[in-house]
Design a protein around this motif. Structure first.
Motif, PDB file in Angstrom:
ATOM      1  N   UNK A 215       0.818  -1.211   0.000  1.00  0.00           N
ATOM      2  CA  UNK A 215       0.000   0.000   0.000  1.00  0.00           C
ATOM      3  C   UNK A 215       0.854   1.264   0.000  1.00  0.00           C
ATOM      4  N   UNK A 216       2.116   1.142   0.416  1.00  0.00           N
ATOM      5  CA  UNK A 216       3.098   2.215   0.244  1.00  0.00           C
ATOM      6  C   UNK A 216       4.405   1.550  -0.194  1.00  0.00           C
ATOM      7  N   UNK A 217       5.355   2.376  -0.638  1.00  0.00           N
ATOM      8  CA  UNK A 217       6.627   1.866  -1.143  1.00  0.00           C
ATOM      9  C   UNK A 217       7.706   1.882  -0.069  1.00  0.00           C
ATOM     10  N   UNK A 218       8.738   1.095  -0.295  1.00  0.00           N
ATOM     11  CA  UNK A 218       9.938   1.171   0.536  1.00  0.00           C
ATOM     12  C   UNK A 218      10.700   2.464   0.217  1.00  0.00           C
ATOM     13  N   UNK A 219      11.687   2.763   1.076  1.00  0.00           N
ATOM     14  CA  UNK A 219      12.567   3.907   0.836  1.00  0.00           C
ATOM     15  C   UNK A 219      13.942   3.413   0.401  1.00  0.00           C
TER      16      UNK A 219
ATOM     17  N   UNK B 252      12.725  -3.878  11.859  1.00  0.00           N
ATOM     18  CA  UNK B 252      11.962  -3.637  10.629  1.00  0.00           C
ATOM     19  C   UNK B 252      12.754  -2.939   9.534  1.00  0.00           C
ATOM     20  N   UNK B 253      14.022  -2.629   9.809  1.00  0.00           N
ATOM     21  CA  UNK B 253      14.787  -1.819   8.860  1.00  0.00           C
ATOM     22  C   UNK B 253      14.800  -2.436   7.461  1.00  0.00           C
ATOM     23  N   UNK B 254      15.021  -3.745   7.384  1.00  0.00           N
ATOM     24  CA  UNK B 254      15.102  -4.394   6.070  1.00  0.00           C
ATOM     25  C   UNK B 254      13.769  -4.382   5.341  1.00  0.00           C
ATOM     26  N   UNK B 255      12.673  -4.269   6.087  1.00  0.00           N
ATOM     27  CA  UNK B 255      11.350  -4.208   5.465  1.00  0.00           C
ATOM     28  C   UNK B 255      11.097  -2.833   4.862  1.00  0.00           C
ATOM     29  N   UNK B 256      11.644  -1.798   5.495  1.00  0.00           N
ATOM     30  CA  UNK B 256      11.306  -0.417   5.133  1.00  0.00           C
ATOM     31  C   UNK B 256      12.326   0.207   4.184  1.00  0.00           C
ATOM     32  N   UNK B 257      13.599  -0.155   4.349  1.00  0.00           N
ATOM     33  CA  UNK B 257      14.667   0.432   3.544  1.00  0.00           C
ATOM     34  C   UNK B 257      15.088  -0.556   2.451  1.00  0.00           C
ATOM     35  N   UNK B 258      15.270  -0.050   1.244  1.00  0.00           N
ATOM     36  CA  UNK B 258      15.708  -0.892   0.130  1.00  0.00           C
ATOM     37  C   UNK B 258      17.088  -1.473   0.419  1.00  0.00           C
ATOM     38  N   UNK B 259      17.383  -2.575  -0.244  1.00  0.00           N
ATOM     39  CA  UNK B 259      18.681  -3.223  -0.071  1.00  0.00           C
ATOM     40  C   UNK B 259      19.787  -2.390  -0.728  1.00  0.00           C
TER      41      UNK B 259
ATOM     42  N   UNK C 234      23.258  -5.739  -3.871  1.00  0.00           N
ATOM     43  CA  UNK C 234      22.244  -6.803  -3.807  1.00  0.00           C
ATOM     44  C   UNK C 234      21.385  -6.825  -5.066  1.00  0.00           C
ATOM     45  N   UNK C 235      21.074  -5.642  -5.594  1.00  0.00           N
ATOM     46  CA  UNK C 235      20.247  -5.592  -6.805  1.00  0.00           C
ATOM     47  C   UNK C 235      21.036  -6.022  -8.040  1.00  0.00           C
ATOM     48  N   UNK C 236      22.339  -5.753  -8.038  1.00  0.00           N
ATOM     49  CA  UNK C 236      23.184  -6.269  -9.120  1.00  0.00           C
ATOM     50  C   UNK C 236      23.137  -7.793  -9.112  1.00  0.00           C
ATOM     51  N   UNK C 237      23.249  -8.365  -7.909  1.00  0.00           N
ATOM     52  CA  UNK C 237      23.196  -9.823  -7.774  1.00  0.00           C
ATOM     53  C   UNK C 237      21.831 -10.371  -8.221  1.00  0.00           C
ATOM     54  N   UNK C 238      20.752  -9.683  -7.808  1.00  0.00           N
ATOM     55  CA  UNK C 238      19.409 -10.106  -8.229  1.00  0.00           C
ATOM     56  C   UNK C 238      19.252 -10.048  -9.744  1.00  0.00           C
ATOM     57  N   UNK C 239      19.794  -8.987 -10.343  1.00  0.00           N
ATOM     58  CA  UNK C 239      19.693  -8.843 -11.798  1.00  0.00           C
ATOM     59  C   UNK C 239      20.400 -10.005 -12.493  1.00  0.00           C
TER      60      UNK C 239
ATOM     61  N   UNK D 261      14.853  -1.549 -13.322  1.00  0.00           N
ATOM     62  CA  UNK D 261      14.149  -0.304 -13.007  1.00  0.00           C
ATOM     63  C   UNK D 261      14.595   0.264 -11.660  1.00  0.00           C
ATOM     64  N   UNK D 262      14.881  -0.616 -10.706  1.00  0.00           N
ATOM     65  CA  UNK D 262      15.397  -0.178  -9.396  1.00  0.00           C
ATOM     66  C   UNK D 262      16.867   0.208  -9.514  1.00  0.00           C
TER      67      UNK D 262
END
Length: 956
Positions: A449-453, A691-698, A702-707, A748-749
Motif C-alpha cells: 500500500x506504500x513503497x519502501x525507501x 523492521x529496517x530491512x522491510x522499510x529500507x531498500x537493499x 544486492x540488486x546487481x546480484x538479483x539482476x 528499473x530499481x
C-alpha cells in the motif's frame, strides 16, 4: 467447461482442467453452505427472469411484464458510476393501475435483509462471447464477480481478464454486469478484492485481513470472512465510496474498515475517546471521511467536527471530503461562519484548530455557542500530535459537556519522543486514550500500500567532490554546513543525478533545507546555473516569511508554516526574497501571485501544490511547508539537507512513498547529512527495531546480484537473442515474458542508484535492449491474436510496458542521432543506422514511430545537406505524414475529417475515451445497429493508434 469461448478456463496447459474447475466447484459449495442460494443461470434470459423473481421477493410484490420492463429501462442507463448511484437509490414505479411504488434495489439500512445467490459460468455475448466464473447476485443483480485462475498462475492475469470483460461484454444486453460493485480474483492460494473502477491498476487490489492486519489469502478463508453474506453487503452498502470528482468507486481496505468500525463502536457504546495509528500514506483522509459520514447518520450524534491544524490543510481536506461526497463539507473560511455552522443544520464541519479555539474562547461568540455545550459533538483530529493541540484539547474538555474526540496519526507521540510544552509532557495516549486500531509502515509495505525507501547518504565536505564516506560527517558545524562550496557541490550533484532519480523527470522531487537563509542560497544558485545553461530544471519554492521560522533541531516535530501571516512579525528580507521567487514562478507559468495580498499568497500555495502534483515543477524547495499533510503520487525523490528525527523524519520521507504504477518502485531519499542513526531510531519507534530491512531498500550490490540471477533464468529459456524466435510453445513464450519482465523490474530499481553502471551487470546494454525488442515483438503478436479472439495462456499476461520505456529516448533524442548520422563518415553509416533502428524497436514509446523514422532515413535523409538541417526537414516530413495518415483513416472508414479531428482534440483535452455514439457521429454512412459496436471500436482503435504515433511524443 468444455466449450471454447473467449475466456474458457482450463485451456492453458494440458492436464490442468480439473484443478480450476474444482476450485470453482469448491467455492460454490462453500458459499451455498454459508447460506447463498445456488442458482443455475446460463445466459441473459435466465438472468433477467431471475432478477424479476428476486426483486419481487425483496420488495414483497409481483410485477407485470410491463412494470418489469419499466424497471429494466430504469436500470439500463448510465455508466458504472451512475449505476452505482441507481443501485443505492429507490425507483418510483408507476404501476399498471396508476398507483406508485418505490422499488428498493438493495437495503442499505438493514444490510443483512437482502437476497443472496451464487451462480457460475454465465455466458454473455457482446463484442465477444465471454463466460464468467462465479457471480454473486444480491436481489438478482450481479454485484460481485469472482474470477479464478488455477494454482500457480499470476493473480494479475485474472485482473486483466476482468478488464477485458469490461471492454467486451459487461455492457451487453441490459448491461446488468455494469452493476458489479466488487471484483474478487483468486488462484486458490492468493485472493484479492477491489472496486469496479476502470481507472484502477493492479496496485490497487487488496488482500483482506483480520483486525490484527494478518492477511487472509486462501480462497476458503477469504470466502468465510469477506464473502459472509452480511459482511459482503455491509462492504457494498457502507464501505464503498462514490468519489464524485473522479466519478469512480472506491472500496475501503481492511485496516480502514476496522478503524471506522472501532470508532463507531466507541460512539455507539461508550463515552470514551481514542486514536487511530495508521501510517502516513495509507489513506487516512478516506478513513476519516467514512468515519465522519457514518457518524453523522447516527441518531445520537448532533455534530461531527473534523479539525485540521492550519488553513492550508483546511482547504485541502475539505476538497478531498467533497470529492468523496459532493457538498458534504462546507469548509469554514472564518470563525463567524464556523459559529453559524455550529448553530444550523450542518452535520459535518471541517475547520482549523485555530478557528475552533477562537469560537469557544471569544466573548462575542458566547451566546451563539452556549446551546452546544450539552450537545453530543464528535471531534475528529487529523494528525493529532501537533504541538499546539494540548491547549485546544484542554479547552474542548472544559467547554463541552458531552463530547467525544478521536485522533488520526501516522506517527504518534510516545514517551521516547514526547516534547514538553507549558502543559507538560503529554503523549498521544494521554490526550486521546487507547489506540483503537494500528496499521504501521511495515504493514503497509508488506501489503504494497506504500513503497519502501531507498536511502543514500551523500557526503559533500570535500569541495566539489561527491564522496560517499560517512566518517567525515562528524563535522556538523553551521559554518561548514552552510559553506558556499558545500551548497554548490550539492546543487551540482542534484543537477547531475535528478533525471536518473526521477526516470527522466517522469516523477518529481522535493528538497528540504534547514532554514530560509539556506533555502535562498540554494534557490539563487539553481537560478544562476540555469541561466548559465547548466540545467533546465523547473525549481519553485514556498516558505513562511515570519520571523524566527528556522528549524529547532532539538525537537523532532516539523514546525508548522502557514500562508496566514496575520498577526505575525514579518522578516522583511525573507519576504522580499520570496516575492522575487514568486516572480520567477509567475514568469514561468504566466501567473500574477504576490505575498503582498494574503489571499493571493494562499492561492499561490494551492496552485503550487497542484502544479507539483501535475509534474509541472521538477524540484520543490522548502524548509518545512509541504513536508507534512501533502500527497503527490508523482513525487518520488526527497533531497534532505536538514536534521530530521522521529516522526518529523518519517513524515518527510513519506512524501515519496505513494504507490503509482510499476515504474515507481521506491521512494528515493538522498541525505546530505548523516541521518543514518536518526533513520534507524525512527523506524524502531514507529514499527520495531528489526523492521529496517522491510522499510529500507537493499544496497546497490544486492540488486546487481538479483539482476544477474534473473538474467541466468532468462538465458535458461532463451540462451541468446536469436533463440527467442525458436520458442514454439505458448508455455515457453509465457516463461520468457515472465523472465524478461522480472529482469526489467530489477533494472528499473538499479537505474536509480547513483552508482549504477552497465559494466556491473553480466550483460551489455545492447544485448539487454535486443532482448527487449523480442519481448515487444511477442507483445505485438499477442495483441493481434487477441483481436482474433484466440484462447491463449498469453491473453491476459501483463507486459508492464511502462518498464520498457527508456527514459532518454524520444523524438528529440532520435533527431539528434539522425543529425550525427548525416555528418558521420560513410563507413560508420550502417552501424549508426542499425543502432537507431534497434533503439526504436526496443522502446515501447518509440515503436509506433519506427516505420515513419525508417522511411525518413531511407527517403529523405540522403537529400539533406548536413546534420544541422535534419530537424527542419523532419518536422516538415512529420507534418505531411500526419496529414496523410488522418486522411487515409477518413477515406478507408468513410469519416468526416473535421468531425474526427474535433473528436481527437476533445479526447486529448479531457483524456476520456469518446462514447460509441460520438464515434458513430463521425461516420458519413452510419452502420446498422447490430454492427455499430464492432465498427465504432475499429474506428476508435485506428484513432488511438494515430494519436500514439503522431501526437504522443511528437517533435515540438
Amino acid at each position: 467447461m468444455t466449450n471454447k469461448v473467449a475466456d474458457a478456463q482450463g485451456v492453458y496447459f494440458s492436464g490442468q482442467l480439473q484443478s480450476e474447475a474444482q476450485l470453482e466447484n469448491n467455492l460454490i459449495a462453500q458459499l451455498a453452505s454459508q447460506g447463498y442460494e445456488r442458482v443455475v443461470i446460463e445466459n441473459e434470459t435466465d438472468l433477467l427472469a431471475n432478477l424479476k423473481r428476486q426483486l419481487e421477493k425483496h420488495n414483497k410484490t409481483v410485477f407485470s411484464d410491463n412494470e418489469f420492463s419499466k424497471i429494466l429501462n430504469h436500470l439500463n442507463k448510465g455508466n458504472v458510476f451512475e449505476r452505482a448511484e441507481t443501485l443505492r437509490d429507490k425507483f418510483n414505479l408507476k404501476r399498471d393501475d396508476d398507483s406508485t411504488l418505490y422499488i428498493d434495489f438493495i437495503d442499505q439500512i438493514e444490510w443483512c435483509q437482502n437476497q443472496y445467490q451464487v451462480t457460475n459460468q454465465i455466458t454473455m455475448e457482446g463484442e465477444y462471447k465471454n463466460r464468467y466464473d462465479v457471480t454473486i447476485l444480491i436481489n438478482g443483480l450481479p454485484l460481485v464477480q469472482i474470477e479464478l485462475k488455477r494454482r500457480g498462475l499470476e493473480l494479475k492475469e485474472a485482473f486483466n481478464q476482468t478488464n477485458r470483460y469490461q471492454r467486451h461484454s459487461f455492457g451487453a444486453g441490459a448491461g446488468l454486469f455494469q452493476y458489479i460493485q466488487l471484483f474478487v480474483i483468486s488462484n486458490g492460494v492468493n485472493t484479492k478484492y477491489y472496486a469496479n473502477n476502470r481507472k484502477q491498476s493492479f496496485k490497487q487490489t487488496f488482500f483482506w485481513s483480520d483486525k490484527d492486519n494478518k492477511a487472509i489469502t486462501q480462497l476458503e478463508s477469504f470466502a468465510k470472512s469477506f464473502l459472509e453474506k452480511c459482511h459482503l453487503s455491509k462492504m457494498i452498502t457502507k464501505y464503498i465510496v462514490l468519489n464524485q470528482t473522479d466519478k469512480i468507486l472506491m472500496v475501503l481496505r481492511p485496516y480502514q474498515f476496522y478503524a471506522v468500525e472501532a470508532i463507531i463502536d466507541k460512539v455507539k457504546n461508550s463515552v470514551h475517546n481514542g486514536y487511530i495509528w495508521h501510517t502516513t500514506g495509507s489513506g487516512k483522509t478516506l478513513t476519516s471521511f467514512k468515519s465522519s459520514q457514518i457518524l453523522t447518520n447516527l441518531p445520537n450524534v448532533d455534530k461531527v467536527v473534523f479539525c485540521v491544524d492550519r488553513k492550508d490543510l483546511d482547504y485541502q481536506t475539505a476538497k478531498e471530503f467533497n470529492s468523496f461526497s459532493e457538498g458534504s463539507v462546507d469548509s469554514t473560511d472564518n470563525t463567524q461562519k464556523l459559529v453559524k455552522q455550529f448553530g444550523d443544520d450542518t452535520k459535518l464541519i471541517v475547520t482549523t484548530i485555530q478557528k475552533l479555539n477562537t469560537a469557544i474562547m471569544k466573548e462575542r461568540y458566547k451566546s451563539a455557542m452556549e446551546p452546544l455545550k450539552d450537545k453530543h459533538v464528535i471531534f475528529i483530529f487529523d494528525e493529532c500530535h501537533r504541538s499546539q493541540f494540548g491547549e485546544t484539547h484542554q479547552r474542548i474538555t472544559e467547554y463541552f459537556n458531552h463530547y467525544q474526540m478521536f485522533g488520526f496519526t501516522g506517527t504518534p507521540i510516545f514517551a521516547e519522543n514526547v516534547a514538553s510544552n507549558k502543559l507538560g509532557k503529554r503523549t498521544t495516549r494521554d490526550l486521546f486514550g487507547e489506540c483503537l486500531h494500528k496499521y504501521v509502515i511495515t504493514d503497509a509495505i508488506r501489503d504494497e500500500n506504500v513503497l519502501k525507501f531507498s536511502v543514500e547518504y551523500i557526503s559533500t565536505f570535500k569541495q566539489h567532490d561527491i564522496v560517499q564516506d560517512l566518517e567525515v560527517q562528524d563535522i556538523d558545524t553551521k559554518e561548514v554546513m552552510e559553506s558556499p562550496q558545500r551548497i554548490e557541490a550539492i546543487v551540482d550533484y542534484i543537477i547531475a543525478n535528478h533525471e536518473r532519480k526521477t526516470h527522466a523527470k517522469e516523477f518529481t522531487g522535493m528538497m528540504c533545507v534547514s532554514s530560509v537563509e539556506t533555502l535562498t542560497r540554494y534557490y539563487d544558485l539553481f537560478k544562476v546555473k540555469k541561466e548559465a545553461g547548466e540545467h533546465n530544471l523547473k525549481v519553485a519554492t514556498i516558505f513562511s516569511y515570519a520571523a524566527n521560522e528556522d528549524d529547532k533541531d532539538a525537537d523532532d516535530s516539523i514546525p508548522e508554516e502557514t500562508t496566514d501571516m496575520s498577526g505575525k512579525t514579518v522578516n522583511l528580507h525573507s519576504r522580499d526574497k520570496l516575492e522575487s521567487y514568486i516572480g520567477d514562478y509567475n514568469d514561468m507559468f504566466g501567473t500574477k501571485y504576490t505575498t503582498k495580498d494574503s489571499r493571493s499568497f494562499y492561492n499561490y500555495y494551492n496552485e503550487l501544490a497542484k502544479r507539483v502534483r501535475d509534474k509541472q515543477v521538477d524540484i520543490l524547495l522548502v524548509v518545512n511547508m509541504f513536508l507534512t499533510g501533502f500527497d503527490s503520487k508523482p513525487l518520488n525523490t526527497l533531497y534532505v539537507d536538514k536534521n530530521l528525527k522521529y516522526h518529523g523524519l518519517i513524515q518527510a520521507f513519506s512524501r515519496t512513498n505513494r504507490i503509482m504504477g510499476d515504474k515507481k518502485s521506491q521512494g528515493n531519499i538522498v541525505c546530505f547529512r548523516n541521518l543514518k542513526q536518526a533513520t534507524d531510531d525512527a523506524i524502531g519507534l514507529f514499527s520495531d527495531k528489526n523492521a529496517k530491512d522491510t522499510i529500507i531498500m537493499e544496497p546497490y550490490e544486492n540488486y546487481v546480484e538479483q539482476f544477474n540471477k534473473a538474467l541466468e533464468a532468462l538465458r535458461s529459456i532463451a540462451p541468446d537473442v536469436a533463440s527467442v524466435n525458436d520458442l514454439a510453445s505458448e508455455e515457453d513464450k509465457f516463461n520468457f515474458i515472465k523472465a524478461y519482465r522480472e529482469l526489467m523490474r530489477v533494472y528499473n530499481v538499479l537505474a536509480t542508484f547513483t552508482d549504477f553502471e552497465f559494466e556491473d551487470l553480466a550483460i551489455d546494454e545492447q544485448e539487454y535492449a535486443d532482448y527487449g525488442s523480442k519481448y515487444l515483438d511477442l507483445h505485438d503478436s499477442i495483441k493481434n491474436d487477441r483481436q482474433k479472439e484466440k484462447v491463449s495462456i498469453l491473453n491476459d499476461v501483463d507486459f508492464e510496458l511502462e518498464l520498457i520505456h527508456r527514459d532518454e529516448i524520444n523524438v528529440t533524442y532520435i533527431l539528434k542521432l539522425l543529425g550525427q548520422l548525416k555528418d558521420a563518415p560513410e563507413k560508420e553509416h550502417e552501424a549508426r543506422k542499425k543502432n537507431i533502428i534497434d533503439m526504436l524497436s526496443g522502446d515501447v514509446g518509440m515503436r509506433s514511430k519506427k516505420e515513419l523514422i525508417e522511411k525518413f532515413i531511407h527517403e529523405n535523409l540522403p537529400e539533406i545537406q548536413n546534420g544541422g538541417q535534419v530537424e527542419e526537414h523532419f518536422k516538415q516530413f512529420w507534418k505531411e505524414q500526419d496529414q496523410t495518415a488522418i486522411k487515409r483513416i477518413c477515406e478507408e472508414e468513410n469519416l468526416d475529417q473535421e468531425k474526427v479531428q474535433k473528436l481527437i482534440s476533445s479526447y486529448l483535452f479531457t483524456e476520456k475515451l469518446p462514447y460509441r455514439d460520438d464515434v458513430v457521429e463521425t461516420m458519413n454512412k452510419k452502420p446498422k445497429i447490430l454492427k455499430r459496436k464492432s465498427v465504432s471500436q475499429r474506428v476508435l482503435d485506428q484513432m488511438l493508434d494515430y494519436i500514439k504515433t503522431f501526437i504522443d511524443g511528437a517533435p515540438e
